[in-house]
Design a protein around this motif. Structure first.
Motif, PDB file in Angstrom:
ATOM      1  N   ILE A 106     -22.152  -8.190  -4.685  1.00  0.00           N
ATOM      2  CA  ILE A 106     -21.659  -8.970  -3.524  1.00  0.00           C
ATOM      3  C   ILE A 106     -19.994  -9.226  -3.753  1.00  0.00           C
ATOM      4  CG2 ILE A 106     -21.524 -11.253  -2.413  1.00  0.00           C
ATOM      5  CD1 ILE A 106     -24.265 -11.774  -3.395  1.00  0.00           C
ATOM      6  N   ALA A 107     -19.475  -8.629  -2.309  1.00  0.00           N
ATOM      7  CA  ALA A 107     -17.883  -8.850  -2.614  1.00  0.00           C
ATOM      8  C   ALA A 107     -17.232 -10.112  -2.991  1.00  0.00           C
ATOM      9  CB  ALA A 107     -17.333  -8.254  -1.431  1.00  0.00           C
ATOM     10  N   ARG A 108     -16.242 -10.327  -3.416  1.00  0.00           N
ATOM     11  CA  ARG A 108     -15.258 -11.331  -3.801  1.00  0.00           C
ATOM     12  C   ARG A 108     -14.228 -11.520  -2.858  1.00  0.00           C
ATOM     13  NH1 ARG A 108     -16.652  -9.177  -9.488  1.00  0.00           N
ATOM     14  NH2 ARG A 108     -14.460  -8.052  -8.906  1.00  0.00           N
ATOM     15  N   GLN A 109     -13.650 -12.514  -2.701  1.00  0.00           N
ATOM     16  CA  GLN A 109     -12.370 -12.819  -2.199  1.00  0.00           C
ATOM     17  C   GLN A 109     -11.466 -11.905  -2.394  1.00  0.00           C
ATOM     18  OE1 GLN A 109     -12.741 -15.120   0.596  1.00  0.00           O
ATOM     19  NE2 GLN A 109     -10.878 -13.922   1.409  1.00  0.00           N
ATOM     20  N   ASP A 110     -11.115 -11.566  -3.759  1.00  0.00           N
ATOM     21  CA  ASP A 110     -10.058 -10.699  -3.872  1.00  0.00           C
ATOM     22  C   ASP A 110     -10.440  -9.095  -3.825  1.00  0.00           C
ATOM     23  OD1 ASP A 110     -12.225 -10.469  -6.048  1.00  0.00           O
ATOM     24  OD2 ASP A 110     -10.734 -10.103  -7.674  1.00  0.00           O
ATOM     25  N   ASP A 111     -11.598  -8.822  -3.174  1.00  0.00           N
ATOM     26  CA  ASP A 111     -11.990  -7.380  -2.777  1.00  0.00           C
ATOM     27  C   ASP A 111     -11.482  -7.247  -1.413  1.00  0.00           C
ATOM     28  OD1 ASP A 111     -13.410  -6.586  -5.083  1.00  0.00           O
ATOM     29  OD2 ASP A 111     -15.092  -7.765  -4.363  1.00  0.00           O
ATOM     30  N   ALA A 112     -11.004  -8.342  -0.557  1.00  0.00           N
ATOM     31  CA  ALA A 112     -10.760  -8.142   0.749  1.00  0.00           C
ATOM     32  C   ALA A 112      -9.721  -6.879   1.093  1.00  0.00           C
ATOM     33  CB  ALA A 112     -10.384  -9.342   1.450  1.00  0.00           C
ATOM     34  N   ALA A 113      -8.915  -6.707   0.605  1.00  0.00           N
ATOM     35  CA  ALA A 113      -7.848  -5.853   0.608  1.00  0.00           C
ATOM     36  C   ALA A 113      -8.289  -4.321   0.267  1.00  0.00           C
ATOM     37  CB  ALA A 113      -6.769  -5.907  -0.167  1.00  0.00           C
ATOM     38  N   ALA A 114      -9.291  -4.129  -0.667  1.00  0.00           N
ATOM     39  CA  ALA A 114      -9.999  -3.074  -0.904  1.00  0.00           C
ATOM     40  C   ALA A 114     -10.830  -2.638   0.093  1.00  0.00           C
ATOM     41  CB  ALA A 114     -10.556  -3.225  -2.459  1.00  0.00           C
ATOM     42  N   LEU A 115     -11.585  -3.676   0.688  1.00  0.00           N
ATOM     43  CA  LEU A 115     -12.435  -3.239   1.707  1.00  0.00           C
ATOM     44  C   LEU A 115     -11.718  -2.623   2.972  1.00  0.00           C
ATOM     45  CD1 LEU A 115     -14.730  -6.376   1.797  1.00  0.00           C
ATOM     46  CD2 LEU A 115     -15.466  -4.166   0.823  1.00  0.00           C
ATOM     47  N   ALA A 116     -10.525  -3.247   3.328  1.00  0.00           N
ATOM     48  CA  ALA A 116      -9.631  -2.760   4.388  1.00  0.00           C
ATOM     49  C   ALA A 116      -9.042  -1.347   3.909  1.00  0.00           C
ATOM     50  CB  ALA A 116      -8.475  -3.735   4.627  1.00  0.00           C
ATOM     51  N   GLU A 117      -8.671  -1.231   2.724  1.00  0.00           N
ATOM     52  CA  GLU A 117      -8.139   0.088   2.374  1.00  0.00           C
ATOM     53  C   GLU A 117      -9.297   1.232   2.340  1.00  0.00           C
ATOM     54  OE1 GLU A 117      -5.484   2.776   1.523  1.00  0.00           O
ATOM     55  OE2 GLU A 117      -4.970   0.859   2.093  1.00  0.00           O
ATOM     56  N   LEU A 118     -10.508   0.777   2.000  1.00  0.00           N
ATOM     57  CA  LEU A 118     -11.386   1.824   2.061  1.00  0.00           C
ATOM     58  C   LEU A 118     -11.965   2.274   3.186  1.00  0.00           C
ATOM     59  CD1 LEU A 118     -13.817   3.209   0.254  1.00  0.00           C
ATOM     60  CD2 LEU A 118     -15.046   1.448   0.601  1.00  0.00           C
ATOM     61  N   SER A 119     -12.030   1.336   4.258  1.00  0.00           N
ATOM     62  CA  SER A 119     -12.302   1.451   5.578  1.00  0.00           C
ATOM     63  C   SER A 119     -11.446   2.108   6.578  1.00  0.00           C
ATOM     64  CB  SER A 119     -12.642  -0.002   6.361  1.00  0.00           C
ATOM     65  OG  SER A 119     -13.564  -0.744   5.529  1.00  0.00           O
ATOM     66  N   ARG A 120      -9.946   2.284   6.099  1.00  0.00           N
ATOM     67  CA  ARG A 120      -9.047   2.541   7.010  1.00  0.00           C
ATOM     68  C   ARG A 120      -9.313   4.238   7.426  1.00  0.00           C
ATOM     69  NH1 ARG A 120      -4.930   0.534   4.372  1.00  0.00           N
ATOM     70  NH2 ARG A 120      -5.176  -1.373   5.568  1.00  0.00           N
ATOM     71  N   PRO A 121      -9.537   5.002   6.371  1.00  0.00           N
ATOM     72  CA  PRO A 121      -9.662   6.422   6.811  1.00  0.00           C
ATOM     73  C   PRO A 121     -10.985   6.600   7.685  1.00  0.00           C
ATOM     74  CG  PRO A 121      -9.893   6.140   4.523  1.00  0.00           C
ATOM     75  CD  PRO A 121      -9.621   4.868   4.998  1.00  0.00           C
ATOM     76  N   PHE A 122     -11.859   5.804   7.571  1.00  0.00           N
ATOM     77  CA  PHE A 122     -13.098   5.847   8.753  1.00  0.00           C
ATOM     78  C   PHE A 122     -12.791   5.443   9.941  1.00  0.00           C
ATOM     79  CE2 PHE A 122     -14.636   6.106   4.348  1.00  0.00           C
ATOM     80  CZ  PHE A 122     -15.729   6.843   4.330  1.00  0.00           C
ATOM     81  N   ALA A 123     -11.957   4.456  10.041  1.00  0.00           N
ATOM     82  CA  ALA A 123     -11.472   3.896  11.361  1.00  0.00           C
ATOM     83  C   ALA A 123     -10.716   4.859  12.079  1.00  0.00           C
ATOM     84  CB  ALA A 123     -10.786   2.608  11.149  1.00  0.00           C
TER      85      ALA A 123
END
Length: 178
Positions: A29-46
């Motif tokens: 399960i993601a933790r609060q400190d993963d939020a920036a990594a989630l955004a970064e990982l998703s960026r190329p797909f967006a």
């Protein structure tokens, strides 16, 4: 008379200089400190149009929706959000889930990372006693289809989620009964 020359027993997990073992990713399960990594990982797909553009703040606000995969000590290599929607009043159906923002880093695609994330999401959905899972994809949806999802209509999906889908994206809605 038969004689045999004793041989040393094979050693388990013997590493040779030419053998490389791939690290095993774990799903959590993601933790609060993963939020920036989630955004970064998703960026190329967006950027490619595979995912809807989402503000970085959304990942921080909804981090508890996400499962992530990563190799110990490495970056987040994949993620999927699972949002629970209450059943429609009067329909006698219980809550259902929606999978969203499913992405795997390019260098990890084709290595079972997405399948591992999907299996984990299915397990979480079952543990929460969800009746079905929905998702929308602009791609072929092969991974979902291989895991029991079938094409469906927006009419059967959670109304708030179905209304949020952008018709210009021409996404296929898929459903899996649990």
């Amino acid at each position: 008379m038969i004689t045999a020359t004793p041989r040393p027993a094979p050693q388990p997990h013997t590493l040779h200089s030419h053998t490389l073992l791939a690290p095993t990713p774990c799903v959590r399960i993601a933790r609060q400190d993963d939020a920036a990594a989630l955004a970064e990982l998703s960026r190329p797909f967006a950027r490619s149009g595979a995912l809807r553009e989402r503000p970085a703040s959304l990942y921080a606000t909804h981090v508890a929706d996400f499962l992530v995969t990563q190799v110990h000590g490495g970056p987040v290599d994949g993620c999927v959000g699972l949002r629970v929607h209450a059943g429609a009043p009067g329909e006698g159906r219980g809550p259902v889930g929606v999978l969203y923002n499913f992405c795997v880093a390019g260098h990890r695609q084709g290595h079972g990372v997405g399948a591992g994330l999907l299996r984990a999401a299915l397990a979480v959905a079952r543990a929460q006693s969800l009746g079905a899972l929905f998702t929308a994809t602009t791609g072929g949806g092969g991974l979902f289809l291989r895991h029991g999802f079938v094409p469906t209509t927006a009419r059967l999906a959670p109304p708030a989620w179905a209304a949020s889908l952008d018709p210009r994206r021409d996404a296929r809605i898929l459903r899996r009964t649990l």
